[in-house]
Design a protein around this motif. Structure first.
Motif, PDB file in Angstrom:
ATOM      1  N   GLU A 259      22.179  18.715  27.462  1.00  0.00           N
ATOM      2  CA  GLU A 259      22.736  19.170  28.737  1.00  0.00           C
ATOM      3  C   GLU A 259      23.685  18.118  29.296  1.00  0.00           C
ATOM      4  O   GLU A 259      23.487  16.918  29.137  1.00  0.00           O
ATOM      5  N   LYS A 260      24.732  18.580  29.952  1.00  0.00           N
ATOM      6  CA  LYS A 260      25.715  17.689  30.585  1.00  0.00           C
ATOM      7  C   LYS A 260      25.609  17.874  32.093  1.00  0.00           C
ATOM      8  O   LYS A 260      25.866  18.960  32.614  1.00  0.00           O
TER       9      LYS A 260
ATOM     10  N   ALA B  37      25.922  21.546  36.146  1.00  0.00           N
ATOM     11  CA  ALA B  37      25.573  21.176  34.778  1.00  0.00           C
ATOM     12  C   ALA B  37      26.028  22.227  33.788  1.00  0.00           C
ATOM     13  O   ALA B  37      26.264  23.384  34.139  1.00  0.00           O
ATOM     14  N   LEU B  38      26.120  21.792  32.536  1.00  0.00           N
ATOM     15  CA  LEU B  38      26.175  22.699  31.392  1.00  0.00           C
ATOM     16  C   LEU B  38      24.834  22.640  30.692  1.00  0.00           C
ATOM     17  O   LEU B  38      24.239  21.568  30.534  1.00  0.00           O
ATOM     18  N   ASP B  39      24.375  23.773  30.222  1.00  0.00           N
ATOM     19  CA  ASP B  39      23.051  23.897  29.622  1.00  0.00           C
ATOM     20  C   ASP B  39      22.948  23.108  28.317  1.00  0.00           C
ATOM     21  O   ASP B  39      23.957  22.828  27.649  1.00  0.00           O
TER      22      ASP B  39
ATOM     23  N   ASP C 119      35.721  21.593  32.830  1.00  0.00           N
ATOM     24  CA  ASP C 119      34.506  22.349  32.532  1.00  0.00           C
ATOM     25  C   ASP C 119      33.533  22.469  33.694  1.00  0.00           C
ATOM     26  O   ASP C 119      32.645  23.330  33.657  1.00  0.00           O
ATOM     27  N   LEU C 120      33.651  21.629  34.711  1.00  0.00           N
ATOM     28  CA  LEU C 120      32.695  21.675  35.811  1.00  0.00           C
ATOM     29  C   LEU C 120      33.317  22.098  37.138  1.00  0.00           C
ATOM     30  O   LEU C 120      32.595  22.410  38.081  1.00  0.00           O
ATOM     31  N   ARG C 121      34.618  22.145  37.222  1.00  0.00           N
ATOM     32  CA  ARG C 121      35.244  22.473  38.505  1.00  0.00           C
ATOM     33  C   ARG C 121      35.087  23.956  38.808  1.00  0.00           C
ATOM     34  O   ARG C 121      35.276  24.810  37.936  1.00  0.00           O
TER      35      ARG C 121
ATOM     36  N   ASP D 183      25.557  26.002  35.105  1.00  0.00           N
ATOM     37  CA  ASP D 183      24.907  26.126  36.407  1.00  0.00           C
ATOM     38  C   ASP D 183      25.968  25.794  37.447  1.00  0.00           C
ATOM     39  O   ASP D 183      26.288  24.626  37.695  1.00  0.00           O
ATOM     40  N   ASP D 184      26.530  26.825  38.056  1.00  0.00           N
ATOM     41  CA  ASP D 184      27.657  26.614  38.959  1.00  0.00           C
ATOM     42  C   ASP D 184      27.238  26.425  40.410  1.00  0.00           C
ATOM     43  O   ASP D 184      28.034  26.603  41.332  1.00  0.00           O
ATOM     44  N   LYS D 185      26.006  26.049  40.598  1.00  0.00           N
ATOM     45  CA  LYS D 185      25.534  25.644  41.921  1.00  0.00           C
ATOM     46  C   LYS D 185      26.217  24.330  42.310  1.00  0.00           C
ATOM     47  O   LYS D 185      26.320  23.405  41.516  1.00  0.00           O
TER      48      LYS D 185
END
Length: 661
Positions: A258-259, A308-310, A297-299, A391-393
């Motif tokens: 996970e990232k 996070a990325l799973d 990838d996270l914005r 997880d785009d929270k």
């Protein structure tokens, strides 16, 4: 009663919305249900990127037999630990005390008033069914003993979480911490301890600051070696940039995939600071690639950053990232596949699972253009594979870390796009997460959640805003940070000078959580200490500095005994020992030879930098700082003593690095 998670804000809770378990979110309604129905609570805590949380979900929570056992006897409550870190911290304290270890998924049985009488982590289906049966039997036949046990556990934990000894942040404390860290250092593989190995982001900041203040070579050597080992191993994504959560082995070869935003934000800052100290090409590249990963990838569409990325894709951990020699041949053909396999240590037997290997780049290829082309081909092929969920929270605290990292990293090498991204993120978080003067913890898709912000939300966001104020000169961010810190001092302050995790007027759990040290991110106490110290340096507010110093002293137990878990507290201590070190630049025009650029690119422990016209409104450090003979000037003040103003980059660099600092 049906499952009530379909409308939850948290992506993790939504993952469980189709379970046959009658899940509810943590809150007054669920707790009232337990009291009214006189049932114990099954509390399950996890997060979206957690591999073993997915395993337990598939094995148990999606299983009709298990669901029937839960629904018949319990009020089941599902918690996203990232959305409710206070609930997680309180019950993780119980889990660790009762079992000797902790982790996620966390599984607890509670009395209807929220006191734990069983605590554990992942349980296979058979063991979980046994627990559910035993818990039901105990509640129905031995209720008085269960209630007494829960009350006793709560009482003992409350007594055990009293604060330890206080110790002021002195040069001796910092030197002692370095000696302790050196004794725990892995001279063979770099890092601290054995396996698993986590990125010691905050410890690295401390080591760099200690080196800058003292010239200590050991501190710099450890920081350099750890940063290189992490960047060249499998924990770093050699194709797309960004770091995984941790390495499961001592050699930084196999990650837990996970990232997390908080890891990458803190490591971006570390590598930018390492480049500033050493001018390492590796550090510069990793900072660039990590920032690119975060922005790509996270914005979120609103300009903030997802959590996070799973670790998994299609239910398989690492499926997106690991490679076999055959897969390299399919993507590249020969002879490039063989050459790439040797470069990235992709072996016939594999370094990961099922004959697959993580990608390592233990040395730079001689042909940089060939590697650039090869990397692009592999990344294009990888994009055809199943991808990890996001997880785009949006978490306030972690976005504060991202704002600080992008603002500082953008100013050091001079990438204005990163500063712009930090500004967009800050504007979004302030507009959405600040409700009636108080922070909320999370949002998603532009909808703010109900959970109140905890101490590190205030500390890390204030830290980010202060970094952004320095990068942009916009006084709105300085003012907003000051207001957040004022609220934090009113709501979270503890009598010993530190900070509780939860607000005084917020929900009262069976245990008031307070992080003893820094873990994956700064604790509430150290994050607020750092922001208060920076705010003091920028404004001259001596009371803020005094509170920062008391907060660091309140963590004396951990800074002395276990400095690996007090990295940010020690980094704050170093900044306090070095200053305040203030750089005020007036009349400067941004540019590669400007004074402002020199101030950002010159290594100086814990320095604050502001730039603008003389007597700019709302900027105390620019007050009564005129131009010198009509030319731009820089004023350097250390420990409330100011040097004469300088007008050249060379003079400024010398003033910041002089040996008597």
């Amino acid at each position: 009663m049906a499952n009530r998670l379909a409308d939850a804000l948290s992506p993790y809770l939504r993952q469980h919305a189709d379970n046959p378990v009658d899940w509810q979110e943590w809150g007054p309604e669920a707790l009232a249900t337990a009291r009214e129905e006189d049932r114990p609570i099954l509390l399950s805590v996890g997060y979206a990127a957690c591999h073993w949380c997915h395993v337990m979900a598939h094995e148990s929570f999606e299983d009709p037999e298990v669901a029937a056992a839960i629904n018949a006897a319990y009020v089941p409550i599902k918690v996203d630990r990232e959305e409710r870190p206070d609930v997680d911290a309180a019950y993780m304290t119980a889990t660790t005390a009762m079992t000797g270890n902790g982790g996620w998924p966390m599984t607890c049985l509670l009395t209807p008033d929220g006191k734990p009488f069983f605590a554990g982590t992942y349980l296979p289906k058979a063991q979980f069914l046994q627990l559910l049966s035993a818990g039901r039997h105990a509640w129905e036949t031995q209720r008085e003993q269960v209630l007494a046990s829960g009350a006793h556990i709560a009482q003992q934990l409350s007594a055990a979480t009293g604060r330890g000894r206080e110790e002021a942040a002195t040069a001796e404390l910092a030197d002692r911490a370095v000696r302790t860290l050196s004794g725990e250092y892995d001279e063979t593989n770099a890092g601290f301890g054995t396996a698993p190995k986590f990125p010691p982001s905050m410890v690295l900041e401390f080591l760099l600051r200690h080196h800058l203040r003292t010239g200590d070579a050991t501190s710099l050597r450890m920081a350099e070696q750890i940063c290189e080992a992490m960047a060249r191993g499998g924990m770093y994504d050699q194709l797309a940039g960004g770091f995984a959560r941790y390495s499961v082995d001592a050699t930084w070869t196999v990650p837990h995939f996970e990232k997390m935003l908080y890891d990458n934000a803190q490591l971006l800052r570390v590598y930018a600071h390492l480049w500033r100290v050493t001018k390492s090409e590796l550090a510069e590249r990793i900072a660039q690639e990590t920032a690119d990963f975060m922005l790509r990838d996270l914005r979120t569409p609103q300009g903030a950053f997802a959590s996070a990325l799973d670790a998994d894709a299609d239910g398989v951990e690492g499926l997106t990232y690991a490679w076999t020699p055959d897969q390299l041949r399919e993507a590249l053909g020969e002879p490039d596949a063989g050459r790439t396999a040797r470069l990235l240590d992709v072996t016939p037997t594999g370094t990961f699972e099922a004959g697959a290997s993580t990608l390592q780049l233990r040395h730079d290829p001689e042909d940089a253009r060939w590697w650039q082309d090869t990397r692009a081909k592999l990344l294009a092929r990888r994009r055809t594979r199943p991808q990890p969920a996001r997880d785009d929270k949006v978490v306030t605290s972690w976005n504060g870390l991202a704002i600080a990292a992008l603002a500082e990293a953008g100013m050091i090498p001079g990438v204005p796009e990163w500063v712009d991204a930090a500004q967009q993120c800050a504007d979004h978080v302030l507009a959405l997460h600040l409700v009636d003067g108080r922070l909320r913890r999370t949002s998603r898709d532009g909808q703010v959640g109900a959970a109140a912000g905890v101490a590190d939300d205030y500390g890390n966001l204030a830290e980010g805003l202060l970094a952004l104020h320095q990068a942009t000169g916009d006084v709105r961010y300085l003012r907003a940070a000051g207001e957040l810190l004022q609220t934090a001092e009113a709501q979270f302050a503890s009598p010993d000078g530190g900070f509780r995790d939860t607000a005084a007027d917020g929900e009262q759990l069976f245990l008031t959580p307070r992080g003893a040290g820094d873990n994956a991110e700064p604790s509430g106490t150290s994050s607020l200490a750092g922001a208060l110290l920076t705010y003091s340096a920028l404004t001259g507010d001596t009371s803020a500095r005094e509170h920062a110093e008391r907060a660091v002293a309140s963590m004396g137990e951990v800074t002395t005994a276990a400095p690996r878990f007090a990295g940010w507290a020690l980094a704050v201590a170093e900044a306090a020992l070095s200053g305040p070190l203030q750089v005020a630049v007036v009349g400067d025009t941004p540019g590669p030879r400007g004074l402002r650029r020199t101030a950002w690119r010159t290594p100086a422990s814990g320095a604050v930098v502001v730039a603008g016209p003389p007597d700019a409104p709302g900027q105390p450090l620019l007050a009564e700082r005129p131009l010198v003979d009509g030319d731009p000037a820089a004023y350097v003040c250390r420990g409330f003593v100011c040097d004469r103003p300088v007008t050249s980059s060379e003079e400024l660099a010398a003033a910041l690095t002089r040996s008597d600092a």
